[in-house]
Write a protein that holds these residues in place. Structure first.
Motif, PDB file in Angstrom:
ATOM      1  N   UNK A  74      12.041  16.493  -4.879  1.00 25.40           N
ATOM      2  CA  UNK A  74      11.206  15.610  -5.501  1.00 25.40           C
ATOM      3  C   UNK A  74      12.006  14.430  -5.938  1.00 25.40           C
ATOM      4  N   UNK A  75      13.260  14.698  -6.227  1.00 28.15           N
ATOM      5  CA  UNK A  75      14.166  13.650  -6.718  1.00 28.15           C
ATOM      6  C   UNK A  75      14.397  12.713  -5.420  1.00 28.15           C
ATOM      7  N   UNK A  76      14.837  13.538  -4.328  1.00 26.28           N
ATOM      8  CA  UNK A  76      14.998  12.644  -2.877  1.00 26.28           C
ATOM      9  C   UNK A  76      13.968  11.975  -2.767  1.00 26.28           C
ATOM     10  N   UNK A  77      12.398  12.317  -2.858  1.00 25.46           N
ATOM     11  CA  UNK A  77      11.341  11.596  -2.381  1.00 25.46           C
ATOM     12  C   UNK A  77      11.337  10.617  -3.308  1.00 25.46           C
ATOM     13  N   UNK A  78      11.655  10.604  -4.512  1.00 30.60           N
ATOM     14  CA  UNK A  78      11.356   9.382  -5.638  1.00 30.60           C
ATOM     15  C   UNK A  78      12.370   8.300  -5.253  1.00 30.60           C
ATOM     16  N   UNK A  79      13.638   8.853  -4.706  1.00 29.31           N
ATOM     17  CA  UNK A  79      14.755   7.761  -4.369  1.00 29.31           C
ATOM     18  C   UNK A  79      14.226   7.057  -3.268  1.00 29.31           C
ATOM     19  N   UNK A  80      13.568   7.591  -2.265  1.00 28.86           N
ATOM     20  CA  UNK A  80      13.002   7.334  -0.955  1.00 28.86           C
ATOM     21  C   UNK A  80      12.052   6.220  -1.205  1.00 28.86           C
ATOM     22  N   UNK A  81      11.134   6.610  -2.028  1.00 31.78           N
ATOM     23  CA  UNK A  81       9.914   5.742  -2.452  1.00 31.78           C
ATOM     24  C   UNK A  81      10.549   4.445  -2.737  1.00 31.78           C
ATOM     25  N   UNK A  82      11.445   4.564  -3.951  1.00 31.04           N
ATOM     26  CA  UNK A  82      11.863   3.283  -4.341  1.00 31.04           C
ATOM     27  C   UNK A  82      12.731   2.367  -3.446  1.00 31.04           C
ATOM     28  N   UNK A  83      13.394   3.016  -2.686  1.00 29.17           N
ATOM     29  CA  UNK A  83      14.075   2.222  -1.679  1.00 29.17           C
ATOM     30  C   UNK A  83      13.266   1.655  -0.741  1.00 29.17           C
ATOM     31  N   UNK A  84      11.917   2.353  -0.436  1.00 28.70           N
ATOM     32  CA  UNK A  84      11.236   1.669   0.569  1.00 28.70           C
ATOM     33  C   UNK A  84      10.414   0.426  -0.238  1.00 28.70           C
ATOM     34  N   UNK A  85      10.125   0.571  -1.447  1.00 26.06           N
ATOM     35  CA  UNK A  85       9.584  -0.464  -2.293  1.00 26.06           C
ATOM     36  C   UNK A  85      10.527  -1.788  -2.371  1.00 26.06           C
ATOM     37  N   UNK A  86      11.817  -1.414  -2.392  1.00 23.07           N
ATOM     38  CA  UNK A  86      12.613  -2.459  -2.269  1.00 23.07           C
ATOM     39  C   UNK A  86      12.783  -3.170  -1.350  1.00 23.07           C
ATOM     40  N   UNK A  88      10.334  -3.267   0.974  1.00 22.52           N
ATOM     41  CA  UNK A  88       9.226  -4.139   1.366  1.00 22.52           C
ATOM     42  C   UNK A  88       9.347  -5.403   0.554  1.00 22.52           C
ATOM     43  N   UNK A  89       9.884  -5.443  -0.743  1.00 27.91           N
ATOM     44  CA  UNK A  89       9.839  -6.538  -1.582  1.00 27.91           C
ATOM     45  C   UNK A  89      10.727  -7.561  -0.684  1.00 27.91           C
ATOM     46  N   UNK A  95       9.329 -13.011   4.723  1.00 29.04           N
ATOM     47  CA  UNK A  95       8.218 -13.601   5.296  1.00 29.04           C
ATOM     48  C   UNK A  95       7.770 -15.015   4.567  1.00 29.04           C
ATOM     49  N   UNK A  96       7.726 -14.967   3.462  1.00 30.63           N
ATOM     50  CA  UNK A  96       7.519 -16.193   2.487  1.00 30.63           C
ATOM     51  C   UNK A  96       8.560 -17.165   3.068  1.00 30.63           C
ATOM     52  N   UNK A  97       9.719 -16.913   3.098  1.00 29.38           N
ATOM     53  CA  UNK A  97      10.649 -17.842   3.547  1.00 29.38           C
ATOM     54  C   UNK A  97      10.450 -18.410   4.987  1.00 29.38           C
ATOM     55  N   UNK A  98       9.931 -17.674   5.967  1.00 22.53           N
ATOM     56  CA  UNK A  98       9.671 -18.009   7.159  1.00 22.53           C
ATOM     57  C   UNK A  98       8.409 -18.924   7.143  1.00 22.53           C
ATOM     58  N   UNK A  99       7.271 -18.526   6.494  1.00 27.27           N
ATOM     59  CA  UNK A  99       6.322 -19.330   6.443  1.00 27.27           C
ATOM     60  C   UNK A  99       6.688 -20.900   5.861  1.00 27.27           C
TER      61      UNK A  99
END
Length: 133
Positions: A74-86, A88-89, A95-99
């Motif tokens: 569960x801890x590893x999953x939470x870390x992976x989700x946080x990294x994926x969210x980071x 994504x940001x 993308x905003x810079x490219x546009x």
């Protein structure tokens, strides 16, 4: 009265082992869940009743022991989700810079086209040779 306490202690042991009879599996250990597992009504185990003092201590100890530490997966999953969210940001920021850069390039090309049209008057004919002479 000792038979009643025995029923409650047996119910507590079933809850500890994860094999309850009267309540759903995985029920959190508490005074009420032990009461229900023993076949009694909710709220029958009260701190004000001296006969339940040992039982309440046992329930409290079991509840603390039963509180599972965070699961490694569960801890590893939470870390992976946080990294994926980071990431994504970061991706959305890129993308905003490219546009922004594409819009700036578009605006510069339009400005250059207007400036070129103003310099040439819009009625200039090219004098380049075609090479067929």
């Amino acid at each position: 009265m000792p038979d009643i306490a025995k029923d409650y202690f047996e119910a507590l042991e079933r809850l500890k082992r994860g094999k309850p009879v009267n309540v759903p599996k995985g029920t959190k250990i508490s005074n009420d869940s032990v009461s229900l597992e023993a076949g009694r009504k909710r709220g029958t185990i009260k701190r004000s009743r001296p006969i339940f003092s040992e039982l309440i201590e046992a329930i409290d100890a079991a509840a603390k022991a039963g509180a599972k530490p965070r699961d490694g997966m569960r801890e590893r999953l939470d870390e992976a989700k946080a990294e994926a969210a980071r990431y994504r940001v970061l991706w959305e920021e890129a993308l905003a810079r490219e546009v922004s850069l594409v819009k700036q390039l578009w605006d510069e090309r339009e400005a250059w086209a207007k400036e070129r049209a103003a310099l040439t008057g819009g009625k200039v004919t090219s004098i380049r040779r075609t090479g067929r002479e």
